[in-house]
Design an enzyme around this catalytic site. Structure first.
Site, PDB file in Angstrom:
ATOM      1  N   PHE A  44      -7.364  -0.119  -5.332  1.00  0.00           N
ATOM      2  CA  PHE A  44      -6.287  -0.980  -6.040  1.00  0.00           C
ATOM      3  C   PHE A  44      -5.847  -0.090  -7.358  1.00  0.00           C
ATOM      4  O   PHE A  44      -5.800  -0.694  -8.623  1.00  0.00           O
ATOM      5  CB  PHE A  44      -6.785  -2.123  -6.738  1.00  0.00           C
ATOM      6  CG  PHE A  44      -6.827  -3.632  -5.597  1.00  0.00           C
ATOM      7  CD1 PHE A  44      -6.190  -3.259  -4.400  1.00  0.00           C
ATOM      8  CD2 PHE A  44      -7.461  -4.691  -5.927  1.00  0.00           C
ATOM      9  CE1 PHE A  44      -5.928  -4.394  -3.529  1.00  0.00           C
ATOM     10  CE2 PHE A  44      -7.373  -5.646  -5.178  1.00  0.00           C
ATOM     11  CZ  PHE A  44      -6.569  -5.589  -3.915  1.00  0.00           C
ATOM     12  N   LYS A  63      -3.665 -12.626   2.578  1.00  0.00           N
ATOM     13  CA  LYS A  63      -3.831 -11.266   3.636  1.00  0.00           C
ATOM     14  C   LYS A  63      -5.399 -11.478   3.542  1.00  0.00           C
ATOM     15  O   LYS A  63      -6.293 -11.312   2.675  1.00  0.00           O
ATOM     16  CB  LYS A  63      -3.340 -10.142   2.747  1.00  0.00           C
ATOM     17  CG  LYS A  63      -3.399  -9.067   3.718  1.00  0.00           C
ATOM     18  CD  LYS A  63      -2.702  -7.716   3.122  1.00  0.00           C
ATOM     19  CE  LYS A  63      -2.856  -6.621   4.060  1.00  0.00           C
ATOM     20  NZ  LYS A  63      -1.897  -5.326   3.784  1.00  0.00           N
ATOM     21  N   ASN A  71      -8.508   4.964   3.847  1.00  0.00           N
ATOM     22  CA  ASN A  71      -8.135   4.934   2.737  1.00  0.00           C
ATOM     23  C   ASN A  71      -9.413   4.320   1.648  1.00  0.00           C
ATOM     24  O   ASN A  71      -9.675   3.174   2.237  1.00  0.00           O
ATOM     25  CB  ASN A  71      -6.831   4.542   2.232  1.00  0.00           C
ATOM     26  CG  ASN A  71      -6.760   3.038   1.986  1.00  0.00           C
ATOM     27  OD1 ASN A  71      -6.946   2.638   0.729  1.00  0.00           O
ATOM     28  ND2 ASN A  71      -6.333   2.212   2.783  1.00  0.00           N
ATOM     29  N   ARG A  72      -9.252   4.696   0.724  1.00  0.00           N
ATOM     30  CA  ARG A  72     -10.457   3.938  -0.210  1.00  0.00           C
ATOM     31  C   ARG A  72      -9.685   4.077  -1.649  1.00  0.00           C
ATOM     32  O   ARG A  72     -10.465   4.402  -2.688  1.00  0.00           O
ATOM     33  CB  ARG A  72     -11.768   4.516  -0.350  1.00  0.00           C
ATOM     34  CG  ARG A  72     -11.954   5.874  -0.289  1.00  0.00           C
ATOM     35  CD  ARG A  72     -13.461   6.408  -0.596  1.00  0.00           C
ATOM     36  NE  ARG A  72     -13.690   7.756  -0.756  1.00  0.00           N
ATOM     37  CZ  ARG A  72     -13.918   8.332   0.211  1.00  0.00           C
ATOM     38  NH1 ARG A  72     -14.298   8.097   1.396  1.00  0.00           N
ATOM     39  NH2 ARG A  72     -14.450   9.879  -0.112  1.00  0.00           N
ATOM     40  N   SER A 101      -0.964  -3.253  -3.690  1.00  0.00           N
ATOM     41  CA  SER A 101      -1.369  -4.407  -4.735  1.00  0.00           C
ATOM     42  C   SER A 101      -1.126  -4.121  -6.249  1.00  0.00           C
ATOM     43  O   SER A 101      -1.412  -3.007  -6.667  1.00  0.00           O
ATOM     44  CB  SER A 101      -2.556  -4.638  -4.378  1.00  0.00           C
ATOM     45  OG  SER A 101      -2.694  -5.238  -2.920  1.00  0.00           O
ATOM     46  N   SER A 140      -9.092  -6.488   0.705  1.00  0.00           N
ATOM     47  CA  SER A 140      -9.375  -5.004   0.493  1.00  0.00           C
ATOM     48  C   SER A 140     -10.812  -4.493   0.709  1.00  0.00           C
ATOM     49  O   SER A 140     -11.482  -5.251  -0.041  1.00  0.00           O
ATOM     50  CB  SER A 140      -8.630  -4.461  -0.891  1.00  0.00           C
ATOM     51  OG  SER A 140      -8.852  -3.197  -1.173  1.00  0.00           O
ATOM     52  N   PRO A 141     -11.102  -3.664   1.324  1.00  0.00           N
ATOM     53  CA  PRO A 141     -12.864  -3.334   1.431  1.00  0.00           C
ATOM     54  C   PRO A 141     -13.087  -2.374   0.231  1.00  0.00           C
ATOM     55  O   PRO A 141     -14.235  -2.185   0.282  1.00  0.00           O
ATOM     56  CB  PRO A 141     -12.819  -2.654   2.871  1.00  0.00           C
ATOM     57  CG  PRO A 141     -11.410  -1.984   3.183  1.00  0.00           C
ATOM     58  CD  PRO A 141     -10.243  -2.784   2.227  1.00  0.00           C
ATOM     59  N   ASN A 142     -12.232  -2.180  -0.573  1.00  0.00           N
ATOM     60  CA  ASN A 142     -12.309  -0.911  -1.548  1.00  0.00           C
ATOM     61  C   ASN A 142     -12.700  -1.380  -2.990  1.00  0.00           C
ATOM     62  O   ASN A 142     -12.539  -0.734  -3.938  1.00  0.00           O
ATOM     63  CB  ASN A 142     -11.093   0.066  -1.516  1.00  0.00           C
ATOM     64  CG  ASN A 142     -10.723   0.574  -0.115  1.00  0.00           C
ATOM     65  OD1 ASN A 142     -11.862   1.087   0.370  1.00  0.00           O
ATOM     66  ND2 ASN A 142      -9.674   0.812   0.367  1.00  0.00           N
ATOM     67  N   THR A 143     -12.569  -2.749  -3.131  1.00  0.00           N
ATOM     68  CA  THR A 143     -12.992  -3.280  -4.399  1.00  0.00           C
ATOM     69  C   THR A 143     -14.007  -4.101  -4.388  1.00  0.00           C
ATOM     70  O   THR A 143     -14.109  -5.169  -3.605  1.00  0.00           O
ATOM     71  CB  THR A 143     -11.835  -4.085  -4.895  1.00  0.00           C
ATOM     72  OG1 THR A 143     -10.685  -3.699  -5.223  1.00  0.00           O
ATOM     73  CG2 THR A 143     -11.905  -4.995  -6.266  1.00  0.00           C
ATOM     74  N   GLY A 159      -1.856  -0.967  13.426  1.00  0.00           N
ATOM     75  CA  GLY A 159      -1.580  -0.378  14.597  1.00  0.00           C
ATOM     76  C   GLY A 159      -0.320  -0.311  15.309  1.00  0.00           C
ATOM     77  O   GLY A 159      -0.123  -0.103  16.395  1.00  0.00           O
ATOM     78  N   ASN A 175      -5.860  -6.843   7.129  1.00  0.00           N
ATOM     79  CA  ASN A 175      -6.159  -5.534   6.012  1.00  0.00           C
ATOM     80  C   ASN A 175      -6.939  -4.561   6.950  1.00  0.00           C
ATOM     81  O   ASN A 175      -6.988  -4.754   8.263  1.00  0.00           O
ATOM     82  CB  ASN A 175      -6.865  -6.014   4.757  1.00  0.00           C
ATOM     83  CG  ASN A 175      -6.459  -5.500   3.584  1.00  0.00           C
ATOM     84  OD1 ASN A 175      -6.443  -4.247   3.816  1.00  0.00           O
ATOM     85  ND2 ASN A 175      -6.340  -6.124   2.586  1.00  0.00           N
ATOM     86  N   VAL A 180      -7.331 -10.932  -0.604  1.00  0.00           N
ATOM     87  CA  VAL A 180      -8.612 -11.067  -1.153  1.00  0.00           C
ATOM     88  C   VAL A 180      -9.459 -10.286   0.193  1.00  0.00           C
ATOM     89  O   VAL A 180     -10.275 -10.561   0.440  1.00  0.00           O
ATOM     90  CB  VAL A 180      -9.102 -12.583  -0.902  1.00  0.00           C
ATOM     91  CG1 VAL A 180      -8.356 -13.169  -2.301  1.00  0.00           C
ATOM     92  CG2 VAL A 180      -8.644 -13.298   0.242  1.00  0.00           C
ATOM     93  N   GLY A 203       0.607  -1.183  -0.250  1.00  0.00           N
ATOM     94  CA  GLY A 203       0.103  -0.152  -0.090  1.00  0.00           C
ATOM     95  C   GLY A 203       0.923   1.220   0.049  1.00  0.00           C
ATOM     96  O   GLY A 203       0.447   2.184  -0.725  1.00  0.00           O
TER      97      GLY A 203
END
Length: 386
Positions: A139, A240, A135-136, A110, A198-201, A320, A269, A196, A87
């Protein structure tokens, strides 16, 4: 992305400051350099940081005790267990500079097969009061070809580089995107990561389901075995995963990982959850939350997955980490390696020096002469990985 003139000269100024101020000087960064950086748009500051690292305009860290920190995992030598998470260097532009700073390993990506711009801007937000980032990005990637060209130009002794693979947003065959990543980039990687989580795809996290994950990883491993024949080296495969998992999700993922003998997990993630403790007004923005609010959630997931996999896979802990104690907690929970990223945006380069120095001291003060002895020590079950 080309810099405008103002960005270029600001990058030179900040990079020059980074080079002349020791990494361990937290006071200068906290009160001098980082307040200036925090006045810059977050994504622009990110690009500047990557540019500075690509030009090696970064401080060289002091050498802390690597004897206790050094280990070999999956046939890979790690001088220290603190890496930078995927990232930050999405396009493999800054690998040499990041190793110059003292990271024990660098994970790029990625990376998607075809170039894509990602989500509309603004798409990165600092939560300064919460020591966090949302972040959004979605990818955003320059694609396999551009990244392969950069990776192929790296010196052989650069250090362990992991390649994090993603899928194109419009792809109708997710498995094929990951297979292509193994085929195109696998020879340049010390390890590969199947992202598999990422919350942004849209739809990506559904690939964490038991059957979907099994089918996907089975195809990836077939291609990895073809790669092994070609390069005469077996590249470990990691998965991940998200922190937002139910107990059944965790059990399903552990079962697939053990059944297919996947080398490792990266935990975790970013999260879609928003703790009620968040104070920054940017907390309402959509996207994945990382940084301090993720710490306990990711550590708890490391603990659970270590138990569910019976200590049989290598775990990279991320989420964190801004101190040696944070890293140590993830290691005794079951992580063999750790990664940082968001703490760099809050503290600057001293975050890396702080984590490494404090972790080394904690290990030695607790009587651990080798980091391997600390891994998973919060559990009673024996650690089986080598």
């Amino acid at each position: 992305m080309a810099f405008r003139a103002s960005q270029y000269f600001l990058g030179i100024a900040v990079g020059g400051a980074l080079c002349t101020v020791p990494m361990g000087n937290e006071t200068v960064y906290k009160y001098g350099i980082m307040p200036v950086v925090h006045r810059i748009d977050p994504e622009r500051a990110h690009r500047m940081a990557v540019w500075c690292a690509s030009m090696k305009l970064v401080p060289v860290r002091a050498r802390y005790d690597e004897g206790v920190m050094r280990q070999q995992l999956l046939g890979i030598d790690f001088a220290n267990p603190v890496g930078i998470a995927a990232g930050f260097d999405k396009h493999a532009e800054a690998v040499n500079g990041l190793f110059r700073m003292g990271f024990g390993f660098v994970e790029i990506g990625s990376v998607t097969p075809e170039p894509q711009v990602g989500n509309p801007k603004p798409r990165v937000f600092r939560l300064v009061k919460d020591e966090a980032v949302i972040n959004r990005y979605g990818f955003n990637s320059e694609g396999h070809d551009a990244v392969a060209e950069r990776l192929s130009a790296l010196p052989e002794n650069v250090g362990p580089v992991g390649v994090n693979l993603g899928k194109n947003k419009t792809s109708e065959d997710a498995a094929q995107d990951y297979v292509l990543g193994v085929r195109k980039l696998g020879e340049y990687a010390k390890y590969l990561v199947i992202n598999v989580s990422s919350p942004n795809t849209p739809g990506l996290r559904t690939l964490q389901g038991r059957q979907q994950l099994h089918d996907l990883l089975s195809k990836v491993l077939v291609e990895r075995d073809v790669l092994t024949e070609r390069i005469r080296r077996k590249v470990p495969v990691f998965v991940k995963i998200a922190p937002d998992l139910s107990d059944n999700d965790k059990k399903d993922i552990a079962a697939v990982v053990m059944d297919l003998q996947i080398s490792g997990l990266i935990i975790s993630n970013t999260t879609l959850s928003r703790p009620t403790s968040l104070q920054s007004q940017e907390a309402s923005e959509g996207g994945g939350l990382s940084g301090k609010p993720l710490k306990e959630m990711s550590t708890a997931l490391i603990h659970d997955m270590y138990q569910l996999t019976e200590g049989s896979v290598v775990i990279i802990g991320v989420g964190g980490i801004s101190s040696g104690q944070d890293a140590f907690e993830k290691i005794i929970a079951g992580a063999s390696l750790v990664q940082i990223y968001s703490s760099l945006s809050v503290l600057g380069p001293p975050a890396l020096a702080k984590v490494q120095k404090e972790l080394s001291w904690i290990l030695l003060s607790r009587g651990y002469w080798k980091i391997e002895d600390a891994i998973g020590s919060a559990h009673r079950i024996p650690r089986r990985t080598k």
